[in-house]
Design a protein around this motif. Structure first.
Motif, PDB file in Angstrom:
ATOM      1  N   ARG A  20      12.680  11.110   4.164  1.00 38.57           N
ATOM      2  CA  ARG A  20      12.048  12.090   3.421  1.00 38.57           C
ATOM      3  C   ARG A  20      10.566  11.506   2.966  1.00 38.57           C
ATOM      4  O   ARG A  20      10.454  10.617   2.475  1.00 38.57           O
ATOM      5  CB  ARG A  20      12.663  12.532   2.233  1.00 38.57           C
ATOM      6  CG  ARG A  20      11.928  13.756   1.146  1.00 38.57           C
ATOM      7  CD  ARG A  20      12.887  14.288   0.198  1.00 38.57           C
ATOM      8  NE  ARG A  20      13.386  13.453  -0.584  1.00 38.57           N
ATOM      9  CZ  ARG A  20      14.697  13.540  -1.120  1.00 38.57           C
ATOM     10  NH1 ARG A  20      15.384  14.584  -1.182  1.00 38.57           N
ATOM     11  NH2 ARG A  20      15.175  12.653  -1.924  1.00 38.57           N
ATOM     12  N   ILE A  21       9.640  12.401   3.457  1.00 41.64           N
ATOM     13  CA  ILE A  21       8.144  12.119   3.118  1.00 41.64           C
ATOM     14  C   ILE A  21       7.927  12.657   1.696  1.00 41.64           C
ATOM     15  O   ILE A  21       8.155  13.860   1.379  1.00 41.64           O
ATOM     16  CB  ILE A  21       7.092  12.598   4.012  1.00 41.64           C
ATOM     17  CG1 ILE A  21       7.844  12.106   5.651  1.00 41.64           C
ATOM     18  CG2 ILE A  21       5.947  12.154   3.875  1.00 41.64           C
ATOM     19  CD1 ILE A  21       6.920  12.770   6.652  1.00 41.64           C
ATOM     20  N   GLY A  22       7.220  11.702   0.851  1.00 41.99           N
ATOM     21  CA  GLY A  22       6.855  12.258  -0.512  1.00 41.99           C
ATOM     22  C   GLY A  22       5.641  13.161  -0.513  1.00 41.99           C
ATOM     23  O   GLY A  22       5.132  13.046   0.636  1.00 41.99           O
ATOM     24  N   ASN A  23       5.522  13.525  -1.734  1.00 38.79           N
ATOM     25  CA  ASN A  23       4.182  14.441  -1.717  1.00 38.79           C
ATOM     26  C   ASN A  23       2.829  13.592  -1.973  1.00 38.79           C
ATOM     27  O   ASN A  23       3.026  12.629  -2.608  1.00 38.79           O
ATOM     28  CB  ASN A  23       4.557  15.236  -3.131  1.00 38.79           C
ATOM     29  CG  ASN A  23       5.501  16.442  -2.948  1.00 38.79           C
ATOM     30  OD1 ASN A  23       5.867  16.920  -2.109  1.00 38.79           O
ATOM     31  ND2 ASN A  23       6.055  16.294  -4.259  1.00 38.79           N
ATOM     32  N   LEU A  24       1.950  14.278  -1.271  1.00 37.54           N
ATOM     33  CA  LEU A  24       0.631  13.430  -1.356  1.00 37.54           C
ATOM     34  C   LEU A  24      -0.337  14.734  -1.291  1.00 37.54           C
ATOM     35  O   LEU A  24      -0.602  15.503  -0.595  1.00 37.54           O
ATOM     36  CB  LEU A  24       0.308  12.696   0.011  1.00 37.54           C
ATOM     37  CG  LEU A  24      -1.147  12.142   0.023  1.00 37.54           C
ATOM     38  CD1 LEU A  24      -1.068  11.054  -1.095  1.00 37.54           C
ATOM     39  CD2 LEU A  24      -1.204  11.481   1.481  1.00 37.54           C
ATOM     40  N   ASN A  25      -1.258  14.758  -2.657  1.00 35.25           N
ATOM     41  CA  ASN A  25      -2.340  15.811  -2.744  1.00 35.25           C
ATOM     42  C   ASN A  25      -3.626  15.135  -2.148  1.00 35.25           C
ATOM     43  O   ASN A  25      -4.289  14.434  -2.616  1.00 35.25           O
ATOM     44  CB  ASN A  25      -2.536  15.801  -4.351  1.00 35.25           C
ATOM     45  CG  ASN A  25      -3.281  17.124  -4.664  1.00 35.25           C
ATOM     46  OD1 ASN A  25      -3.814  17.873  -3.876  1.00 35.25           O
ATOM     47  ND2 ASN A  25      -3.227  17.615  -5.868  1.00 35.25           N
ATOM     48  N   ILE A  26      -3.840  15.887  -0.979  1.00 35.83           N
ATOM     49  CA  ILE A  26      -4.605  15.467  -0.125  1.00 35.83           C
ATOM     50  C   ILE A  26      -6.064  15.974  -1.002  1.00 35.83           C
ATOM     51  O   ILE A  26      -7.236  15.454  -0.425  1.00 35.83           O
ATOM     52  CB  ILE A  26      -4.839  15.877   1.369  1.00 35.83           C
ATOM     53  CG1 ILE A  26      -4.512  17.352   1.377  1.00 35.83           C
ATOM     54  CG2 ILE A  26      -3.772  14.972   1.769  1.00 35.83           C
ATOM     55  CD1 ILE A  26      -4.792  18.063   2.918  1.00 35.83           C
ATOM     56  N   GLU A  27      -6.028  16.678  -1.871  1.00 34.63           N
ATOM     57  CA  GLU A  27      -7.310  17.335  -2.406  1.00 34.63           C
ATOM     58  C   GLU A  27      -7.932  16.501  -3.389  1.00 34.63           C
ATOM     59  O   GLU A  27      -9.253  16.662  -3.575  1.00 34.63           O
ATOM     60  CB  GLU A  27      -6.912  18.903  -3.141  1.00 34.63           C
ATOM     61  CG  GLU A  27      -6.491  19.911  -2.111  1.00 34.63           C
ATOM     62  CD  GLU A  27      -6.101  21.254  -2.910  1.00 34.63           C
ATOM     63  OE1 GLU A  27      -6.384  21.092  -4.173  1.00 34.63           O
ATOM     64  OE2 GLU A  27      -5.961  22.138  -2.472  1.00 34.63           O
ATOM     65  N   LEU A  28      -7.188  15.738  -3.618  1.00 33.77           N
ATOM     66  CA  LEU A  28      -7.583  14.585  -4.610  1.00 33.77           C
ATOM     67  C   LEU A  28      -8.323  13.193  -3.832  1.00 33.77           C
ATOM     68  O   LEU A  28      -8.953  12.323  -4.420  1.00 33.77           O
ATOM     69  CB  LEU A  28      -6.516  13.589  -5.469  1.00 33.77           C
ATOM     70  CG  LEU A  28      -5.998  14.955  -6.545  1.00 33.77           C
ATOM     71  CD1 LEU A  28      -4.781  14.344  -7.226  1.00 33.77           C
ATOM     72  CD2 LEU A  28      -6.946  15.544  -7.552  1.00 33.77           C
ATOM     73  N   LEU A  47      -9.455  10.128   3.515  1.00 34.07           N
ATOM     74  CA  LEU A  47      -8.278  10.930   4.115  1.00 34.07           C
ATOM     75  C   LEU A  47      -8.354  10.571   5.615  1.00 34.07           C
ATOM     76  O   LEU A  47      -7.400  10.403   6.343  1.00 34.07           O
ATOM     77  CB  LEU A  47      -8.613  12.555   4.258  1.00 34.07           C
ATOM     78  CG  LEU A  47      -7.620  13.445   4.759  1.00 34.07           C
ATOM     79  CD1 LEU A  47      -6.146  13.233   4.214  1.00 34.07           C
ATOM     80  CD2 LEU A  47      -8.188  14.874   4.633  1.00 34.07           C
ATOM     81  N   GLU A  48      -9.583  10.331   6.145  1.00 35.27           N
ATOM     82  CA  GLU A  48      -9.657   9.687   7.428  1.00 35.27           C
ATOM     83  C   GLU A  48      -9.064   8.302   7.892  1.00 35.27           C
ATOM     84  O   GLU A  48      -8.429   8.212   8.591  1.00 35.27           O
ATOM     85  CB  GLU A  48     -11.212   9.585   8.115  1.00 35.27           C
ATOM     86  CG  GLU A  48     -11.797  10.967   8.049  1.00 35.27           C
ATOM     87  CD  GLU A  48     -13.210  10.805   8.406  1.00 35.27           C
ATOM     88  OE1 GLU A  48     -13.817   9.631   8.333  1.00 35.27           O
ATOM     89  OE2 GLU A  48     -13.980  11.933   8.976  1.00 35.27           O
ATOM     90  N   ILE A  49      -9.134   7.373   6.837  1.00 33.59           N
ATOM     91  CA  ILE A  49      -8.562   6.215   6.834  1.00 33.59           C
ATOM     92  C   ILE A  49      -6.927   6.120   6.957  1.00 33.59           C
ATOM     93  O   ILE A  49      -6.391   5.525   7.842  1.00 33.59           O
ATOM     94  CB  ILE A  49      -9.138   5.279   5.691  1.00 33.59           C
ATOM     95  CG1 ILE A  49     -10.435   5.035   5.806  1.00 33.59           C
ATOM     96  CG2 ILE A  49      -7.924   4.055   5.760  1.00 33.59           C
ATOM     97  CD1 ILE A  49     -10.897   4.088   4.513  1.00 33.59           C
ATOM     98  N   LYS A  50      -6.405   7.034   6.208  1.00 32.06           N
ATOM     99  CA  LYS A  50      -5.010   7.243   6.063  1.00 32.06           C
ATOM    100  C   LYS A  50      -4.574   7.930   7.310  1.00 32.06           C
ATOM    101  O   LYS A  50      -3.538   7.456   8.016  1.00 32.06           O
ATOM    102  CB  LYS A  50      -4.410   8.035   4.927  1.00 32.06           C
ATOM    103  CG  LYS A  50      -4.637   7.646   3.521  1.00 32.06           C
ATOM    104  CD  LYS A  50      -4.220   8.460   2.442  1.00 32.06           C
ATOM    105  CE  LYS A  50      -4.129   7.811   1.336  1.00 32.06           C
ATOM    106  NZ  LYS A  50      -3.161   6.466   1.062  1.00 32.06           N
ATOM    107  N   THR A  51      -5.221   8.922   8.008  1.00 28.60           N
ATOM    108  CA  THR A  51      -4.873   9.746   9.131  1.00 28.60           C
ATOM    109  C   THR A  51      -4.901   8.394  10.472  1.00 28.60           C
ATOM    110  O   THR A  51      -4.011   8.561  11.165  1.00 28.60           O
ATOM    111  CB  THR A  51      -5.868  10.691   9.586  1.00 28.60           C
ATOM    112  OG1 THR A  51      -5.575  11.616   8.417  1.00 28.60           O
ATOM    113  CG2 THR A  51      -5.515  11.662  10.773  1.00 28.60           C
TER     114      THR A  51
END
Length: 254
Positions: A87-95, A101-105
C-alpha cells in the motif's frame, strides 16, 4: 425353413459362426450404448441426472479464487499462485515545489529501470472512519475555555458531520500487486516474493513516499474494499483474521 434347418443340421460349422456373429453384435451394441452415456455426461457436465448449477446457485467458496491468506501472502485456489500486496501512503504533491516533484519522479523512475517483471497498480475507494476524529474534537472542545478556539472546533465538527452524512468521506487507497507461481518448494516461492516485496517498498521509501507491505489482516480489508467499501475501514479488534470470510458448508454436512 425346413430346408434351411436341415442344411444347418448337416453343417454345424455354420451354426458356430452364426453364434459368434451374434455375440459380437451384442458386445458392439453394449459398447456403443456405454460410450454414448459417457459422452453425454461429459458434454452436459451433469452427474447421474443432477442438473448443472447456474452461476447464481454456486457457492461463494466456488466463485472466490482464494485458498488461504496467511502472513504477507494470499494463496490462490485454482491456478496455484502466491500473491503479495503493498500500500502506497498519501503524499500531498501540492506542498512540493516543481524541483522537489521532479527529483522524486526521477528517483522513482530510475529505480524501476532494471525491473522487467510484471506487476499491477490499482486504486480502491475507501470510506474514512471519522468517529475517532470527532471524539477527539469533542474532548478538546470540552477542555477549552477560549471562545474563539471553541468556535473553530465547532466548525470542524460541523464539517465532519456533513462529510459523514453526505457520503463524501471517501479516500482512494493505492496498492501494488506482485505474484509468483508456486513451484515445487513453496518456501523458495515465499522467499522470492518476499524479496521482491521489500525491493518495491524500498524504492518508494527512498523516493520519500510512504509504503508498507500488507499483512494478512490488511489483505482481508483490501479484499473487502472490492465488495463492501463502506464497512471495510471499520473491521478491527482482537478477533479472528478470518472474520470476514463467508464459509458456506456443503449440503448434507452438519
Amino acid at each position: 425353413m425346413n430346408s434351411i434347418a436341415t442344411y444347418l443340421s448337416r453343417n454345424p460349422l455354420y451354426i458356430v459362426m452364426l453364434a459368434i456373429a451374434g455375440i459380437t453384435l451384442a458386445v458392439v451394441a453394449c459398447l456403443l450404448l456405454l460410450g454414448r452415456g459417457e459422452t453425454g455426461k461429459a458434454s452436459d457436465g451433469k452427474e447421474a441426472g443432477k442438473p448443472e448449477l447456474t452461476p447464481r446457485q454456486k457457492k461463494a467458496n466456488d466463485i472466490v479464487n482464494v485458498r488461504d491468506i496467511d502472513e504477507n501472502f494470499l494463496y490462490t485456489r485454482e491456478d496455484g499462485y502466491l500473491i503479495g500486496y503493498l500500500r502506497i501512503g498519501n503524499l500531498n504533491i501540492e506542498l512540493l515545489s516543481t524541483e522537489e516533484l521532479e527529483i522524486k519522479t526521477q528517483r522513482l523512475a530510475m529505480s524501476f529501470e532494471g525491473d522487467r517483471k510484471n506487476f499491477d497498480y490499482f486504486t480502491l475507494p475507501s470510506q474514512v472512519n471519522l468517529d475517532p476524529n470527532k471524539d477527539f474534537l469533542k474532548r478538546i472542545h470540552q477542555e477549552t475555555e477560549d471562545i474563539g478556539r471553541r468556535k473553530g472546533i465547532n466548525l470542524m465538527l460541523q464539517e465532519m458531520t456533513r462529510l459523514s452524512t453526505s457520503g463524501e468521506n471517501f479516500e482512494h487507497q493505492h496498492f501494488i500487486k506482485l505474484w509468483c507461481k508456486i513451484g515445487t518448494n513453496i518456501k523458495d516461492t515465499q522467499n522470492e516474493l518476499r524479496v521482491r516485496l521489500n525491493e518495491f517498498k524500498e524504492r518508494y521509501v527512498q523516493a520519500g513516499i510512504p509504503c508498507e507491505i500488507l499483512k494478512d489482516r490488511e489483505i482481508i480489508k483490501m479484499c473487502n474494499l472490492f465488495s463492501n467499501p463502506q464497512q471495510a475501514p471499520f473491521t478491527g479488534g482482537n478477533i479472528s483474521r478470518y472474520e470476514n470470510f463467508t464459509i458456506i458448508k456443503d449440503r448434507g454436512n452438519p
